[in-house]
Every structure is written in C-alpha cells, then in structure tokens.
Design an enzyme around this catalytic site. Structure first.
Site, short mmCIF file in Angstrom:
data_model
loop_
_atom_site.label_atom_id
_atom_site.label_comp_id
_atom_site.label_asym_id
_atom_site.label_seq_id
_atom_site.Cartn_x
_atom_site.Cartn_y
_atom_site.Cartn_z
N LYS A 42 -13.97 1.55 -14.50
CA LYS A 42 -14.46 0.85 -15.66
C LYS A 42 -13.46 -0.17 -16.16
CE LYS A 42 -16.08 5.34 -17.16
NZ LYS A 42 -15.91 6.36 -18.21
N GLY A 43 -12.22 -0.05 -15.75
CA GLY A 43 -11.11 -0.79 -16.36
C GLY A 43 -11.26 -2.29 -16.41
N ASP A 102 -1.36 -0.86 -9.33
CA ASP A 102 -0.20 0.02 -9.45
C ASP A 102 0.32 0.32 -8.04
OD1 ASP A 102 1.67 1.85 -10.34
OD2 ASP A 102 0.23 3.35 -10.98
N LYS A 130 1.51 -4.35 -11.63
CA LYS A 130 2.62 -3.43 -11.95
C LYS A 130 3.25 -2.99 -10.63
CE LYS A 130 1.72 0.86 -13.54
NZ LYS A 130 1.29 1.88 -14.53
P1 IMP Z 1 -3.63 1.95 -7.78
O1 IMP Z 1 -4.58 2.36 -6.70
O2 IMP Z 1 -2.46 2.88 -7.87
O3 IMP Z 1 -3.21 0.51 -7.69
O4 IMP Z 1 -4.38 2.20 -9.13
C1 IMP Z 1 -5.09 1.24 -9.78
C2 IMP Z 1 -5.98 1.89 -10.80
O5 IMP Z 1 -5.27 2.87 -11.57
C3 IMP Z 1 -6.45 0.84 -11.76
O6 IMP Z 1 -7.79 0.54 -11.48
C4 IMP Z 1 -6.33 1.49 -13.11
O7 IMP Z 1 -7.58 1.95 -13.53
C5 IMP Z 1 -5.42 2.68 -12.94
N1 IMP Z 1 -4.09 2.42 -13.55
C6 IMP Z 1 -2.93 2.17 -12.91
N2 IMP Z 1 -1.92 1.97 -13.77
C7 IMP Z 1 -2.47 2.09 -15.00
C8 IMP Z 1 -1.93 1.96 -16.33
O8 IMP Z 1 -0.74 1.69 -16.58
N3 IMP Z 1 -2.82 2.15 -17.34
C9 IMP Z 1 -4.13 2.42 -17.15
N4 IMP Z 1 -4.68 2.53 -15.92
C10 IMP Z 1 -3.84 2.38 -14.86
MG MG Z 2 -9.35 1.21 -12.87
#
Ligand code: IMP
Ligand code: MG
Length: 175
Positions: A42-43, A102, A130
């Site tokens: 949803k983000g 992330d 990030k």
């Molecule tokens: P990744 O697969 O680790 O890159 O995760 C990405 C997903 O994790 C994003 O779609 C976000 O919904 C969630 N996410 C990662 N870091 C944060 C944060 O600092 N705050 C909120 N959601 C995060």
């Molecule tokens: Mg997300």
C-alpha cells in the site's frame, strides 16, 4: 510495547518540490507516451498520486500488492505476490513505483517478474532510497531522496499500518 518518538525528516513542501522534479524527468524520458505506472500497495499510494499529477503524458495506473514485511520492521526477503498487476505489460513503457527501497528485494524481484512479460521499457521509481541494508543490486531510475538508515513513516510509509496519513516523512526512534 515500546514507545517511539517521531523526528521530522522531510516536510510537505520539500517532498512536493522533489516529486514535481521527478515528474518532469519522467515526462522528458518518455516522449513516445504509452506509459503504465505500477504502484506497489500500500505504501506507494500517496507518492504515486502526486507523481502521476506531475507527469505531463497520458498514462495508465495500476497496482500490485506484495508482502515483504508482515507486521514488523524486518524484511522476510521472499516475494509474496498477493495481487499481481492486471494491466498488459507487453510492449508498454512501464514504471514500477514504490515508497521506499530498503534491501531492494521487493522491487528487484517484482521487476524481474514484469521483465519476463516483455515490456518495451521498464524503469523503477521510489520516493526514498535507503541504502544501508541493501541485499541486491537495484539501479533506481528515479529516486526522490537518499537516506542511509532508520525506520521512516508518513506520506504513505507505515509502521504496523500506522502513520501513513502524515503529510511529512519522519524517522521513528525508540524512546
Ligand atoms: P525491501 O524489499 O527491503 O526493499 O523492502 C521494501 C518495502 O519495505 C517497502 O515497500 C516498504 O513498504 C517497506 N519498508 C522498508 N523500509 C521501510 C521504512 O523505513 N518504513 C516503512 N516501510 C519500509
Ligand atoms: Mg511497501
């Protein structure tokens, strides 16, 4: 349950100005049009809503829902497609949009899924990049802001489904 305090990182005006710039970059890079935005729920919903209004091309908008975090703040690192994008991908110019990258596992794995459907072009956009916990390489084509680390909330980003409605972006710190 732990207590957290929110520290402002990006205010509403700063975010709005950056998204306008990103919209101009996307418009410039897609003179041929036929653009499909795929937002990851949803983000991405608030970022995507502003981004498409900053783009000056006809475009289609669709969504996918992918789970990577469950209820907590640590990525599980496996791709769970809860809702796949419904729109045709083949021969389209596709931009995959998320709120924050992330580990990059979510975006890079779903990007591979979409790439297998033979789009004409496939780019990625995220409001926040990030980088500290990156686990796989991802060349983000459009990134709003870079941060090293921290858990961020607001402007669509949540912690256990809270804080998405904040107009700014905040760092969540344990008290
Ligand atoms: P990744 O697969 O680790 O890159 O995760 C990405 C997903 O994790 C994003 O779609 C976000 O919904 C969630 N996410 C990662 N870091 C944060 C944060 O600092 N705050 C909120 N959601 C995060
Ligand atoms: Mg997300």
């Amino acid at each position: 349950m732990d207590d957290y305090r929110r520290i402002i990182l990006l205010d509403e005006q700063t975010i709005a100005a950056r998204i306008k710039e990103m919209g101009r970059e996307i418009t410039r890079d897609h003179p041929e049009g036929d653009l499909l935005f795929v937002g990851i729920l949803k983000g991405s919903f608030i970022f995507l809503a502003d981004l498409v209004r900053a783009v000056d091309i006809h475009c289609e908008i669709d969504f996918a829902r992918i789970s990577s975090y469950g209820g907590g703040t640590v990525s599980k690192g496996q791709l769970d497609i809860l809702l796949d994008v419904g729109a045709r991908i083949k021969d389209r110019n596709v931009i995959l949009v998320d709120d924050i990258v992330d580990t990059a596992l979510t975006l890079s794995q779903y990007k591979d899924v979409l790439a297998s459907r033979e789009p004409r072009s496939l780019r990625t956009a995220a409001l926040i990049d990030k980088t500290e916990r990156r686990e796989t390489e991802l060349d983000l084509d459009y990134r709003g802001f870079h941060v090293e680390s921290g858990f961020l909330v607001g402007f669509g980003l949540d912690c256990a489904e809270q804080y998405r409605n904040l107009s700014g972006i905040y760092t969540l710190e344990k008290i």
